[in-house]
Write an enzyme that holds these catalytic residues in place. Structure first.
Site, PDB file in Angstrom:
ATOM      1  N   ASP A  49       0.862  -1.185   0.000  1.00 54.20           N
ATOM      2  CA  ASP A  49       0.000   0.000   0.000  1.00 54.20           C
ATOM      3  C   ASP A  49       0.896   1.232   0.000  1.00 54.20           C
ATOM      4  O   ASP A  49       1.597   1.501   0.986  1.00 54.20           O
ATOM      5  CB  ASP A  49      -0.917  -0.006   1.231  1.00 54.20           C
ATOM      6  CG  ASP A  49      -1.981   1.081   1.167  1.00 54.20           C
ATOM      7  OD1 ASP A  49      -2.587   1.258   0.089  1.00 54.20           O
ATOM      8  OD2 ASP A  49      -2.210   1.752   2.200  1.00 54.20           O
ATOM      9  N   GLU A  82       4.883   5.205   3.710  1.00 57.32           N
ATOM     10  CA  GLU A  82       4.364   6.539   4.008  1.00 57.32           C
ATOM     11  C   GLU A  82       5.532   7.504   4.186  1.00 57.32           C
ATOM     12  O   GLU A  82       6.535   7.171   4.824  1.00 57.32           O
ATOM     13  CB  GLU A  82       3.509   6.505   5.279  1.00 57.32           C
ATOM     14  CG  GLU A  82       3.032   7.844   5.793  1.00 57.32           C
ATOM     15  CD  GLU A  82       2.264   8.661   4.750  1.00 57.32           C
ATOM     16  OE1 GLU A  82       2.581   9.857   4.593  1.00 57.32           O
ATOM     17  OE2 GLU A  82       1.363   8.083   4.087  1.00 57.32           O
ATOM     18  N   ASN A 118      10.176   7.724   0.860  1.00 59.45           N
ATOM     19  CA  ASN A 118       9.637   8.320  -0.352  1.00 59.45           C
ATOM     20  C   ASN A 118       9.501   7.168  -1.345  1.00 59.45           C
ATOM     21  O   ASN A 118      10.494   6.616  -1.819  1.00 59.45           O
ATOM     22  CB  ASN A 118      10.611   9.383  -0.874  1.00 59.45           C
ATOM     23  CG  ASN A 118      10.166  10.012  -2.181  1.00 59.45           C
ATOM     24  OD1 ASN A 118       9.197   9.583  -2.806  1.00 59.45           O
ATOM     25  ND2 ASN A 118      10.895  11.037  -2.603  1.00 59.45           N
ATOM     26  N   ASP A 122      -1.907  12.464  -2.664  1.00 65.02           N
ATOM     27  CA  ASP A 122      -1.939  13.928  -2.658  1.00 65.02           C
ATOM     28  C   ASP A 122      -2.111  14.420  -4.088  1.00 65.02           C
ATOM     29  O   ASP A 122      -1.317  14.084  -4.965  1.00 65.02           O
ATOM     30  CB  ASP A 122      -0.636  14.466  -2.071  1.00 65.02           C
ATOM     31  CG  ASP A 122      -0.743  15.935  -1.701  1.00 65.02           C
ATOM     32  OD1 ASP A 122      -1.403  16.678  -2.454  1.00 65.02           O
ATOM     33  OD2 ASP A 122      -0.185  16.339  -0.666  1.00 65.02           O
ATOM     34  N   LYS A 137      -1.693  22.430  -8.208  1.00 65.90           N
ATOM     35  CA  LYS A 137      -0.992  23.427  -9.015  1.00 65.90           C
ATOM     36  C   LYS A 137      -0.115  22.745 -10.061  1.00 65.90           C
ATOM     37  O   LYS A 137       0.588  21.773  -9.755  1.00 65.90           O
ATOM     38  CB  LYS A 137      -0.134  24.324  -8.120  1.00 65.90           C
ATOM     39  CG  LYS A 137      -0.956  25.200  -7.178  1.00 65.90           C
ATOM     40  CD  LYS A 137      -0.063  26.086  -6.330  1.00 65.90           C
ATOM     41  CE  LYS A 137      -0.895  26.971  -5.393  1.00 65.90           C
ATOM     42  NZ  LYS A 137      -0.054  27.808  -4.523  1.00 65.90           N
ATOM     43  N   ASP A 141     -10.588  10.644  -5.044  1.00 64.77           N
ATOM     44  CA  ASP A 141     -11.824  11.432  -5.104  1.00 64.77           C
ATOM     45  C   ASP A 141     -11.651  12.645  -6.015  1.00 64.77           C
ATOM     46  O   ASP A 141     -12.545  13.483  -6.114  1.00 64.77           O
ATOM     47  CB  ASP A 141     -12.269  11.864  -3.702  1.00 64.77           C
ATOM     48  CG  ASP A 141     -11.164  12.558  -2.916  1.00 64.77           C
ATOM     49  OD1 ASP A 141     -10.007  12.581  -3.392  1.00 64.77           O
ATOM     50  OD2 ASP A 141     -11.448  13.068  -1.818  1.00 64.77           O
TER      51      ASP A 141
END
Length: 214
Positions: free
Chosen positions: A40, A65, A92, A118, A122, A154
């Site tokens: 994950d 994470e 990372n 994330d 921009k 989403d």
């Protein structure tokens, strides 16, 4: 346990996150190292894989994470739960997936999930998004034929871009050209639940690792 407050956004391109993570001694992490592995990427607080590991003891789970406090707390919760098929790594993913997977037994990786990454809205920040061609290529290298990648967001733009990146690689084929109405996995992430409770859409897709890349 107190809730850890951390920054919501972390720039993966900053100097702090350029050193690839060192692989742990996997034999000390997993009780049964050769069980199929679910990776994950961007696991946040790790609740999704925690629940999955509890439900599926014959699978191993690895959460990656970039926010270290969340990883520390997640591993404490794993220890408290006594789970020997779950681990979290602070890293990372864009520069650590290869080193982590290469140190595992060949063929154990069977499923990857990338959920609600994330969005970096921009345009000048979009190179910070986790699903880059290099990451897709590395996952193709370690996923055996028949292995799957589950994507959801989403943000439709982000979901489309993730799908485009996987579709561009000859090693992956999308299972269904329409967005999936239901989550094919047995556990929803916290973000997924809150999005659905607000009556907002979630964009989901599954890709399968195929053979014959040429």
């Amino acid at each position: 346990m107190a809730v850890v407050r951390v920054r919501q956004h972390v720039n993966p391109l900053s100097d702090k996150y350029q050193q690839p993570a060192s692989a742990p001694v996997w034999e000390k992490v997993y009780a049964e190292l050769k069980q199929p592995l679910h990776l994950d990427i961007g696991c946040a607080r790790g609740q999704f894989v925690l629940e999955m590991a509890q439900q599926l003891p014959l699978w191993n789970f690895l959460g990656l994470e970039i926010r270290e406090p969340l990883v520390i707390q997640a591993n404490k919760l794993r220890e408290e739960a006594g789970l020997t098929n779950l681990h979290y790594v602070f890293c990372n993913a864009n520069n650590s997936v290869r080193s982590l997977l290469a140190s595992l037994p060949a063929g154990v990786l069977q499923r990857v999930s990338i959920q609600f990454p994330d969005p970096w809205f921009k345009k000048r920040h979009q190179k910070r998004r986790v699903v880059q061609p290099e990451l897709v290529a590395e996952l193709a290298e370690f996923l055996p034929v028949g292995g799957t990648v589950f994507l959801q967001s989403d943000v439709e733009e982000v979901a489309i871009e993730m799908c485009d990146r996987f579709q561009e690689h000859p090693g992956f084929v999308r299972q269904n050209q329409e967005w999936l109405k239901e989550n094919p996995l047995s556990v929803q992430t916290e973000r997924e639940r809150s999005t659905l409770e607000r009556g907002e859409p979630v964009y989901r897709a599954v890709f399968e690792r195929q053979g014959q890349e040429d």
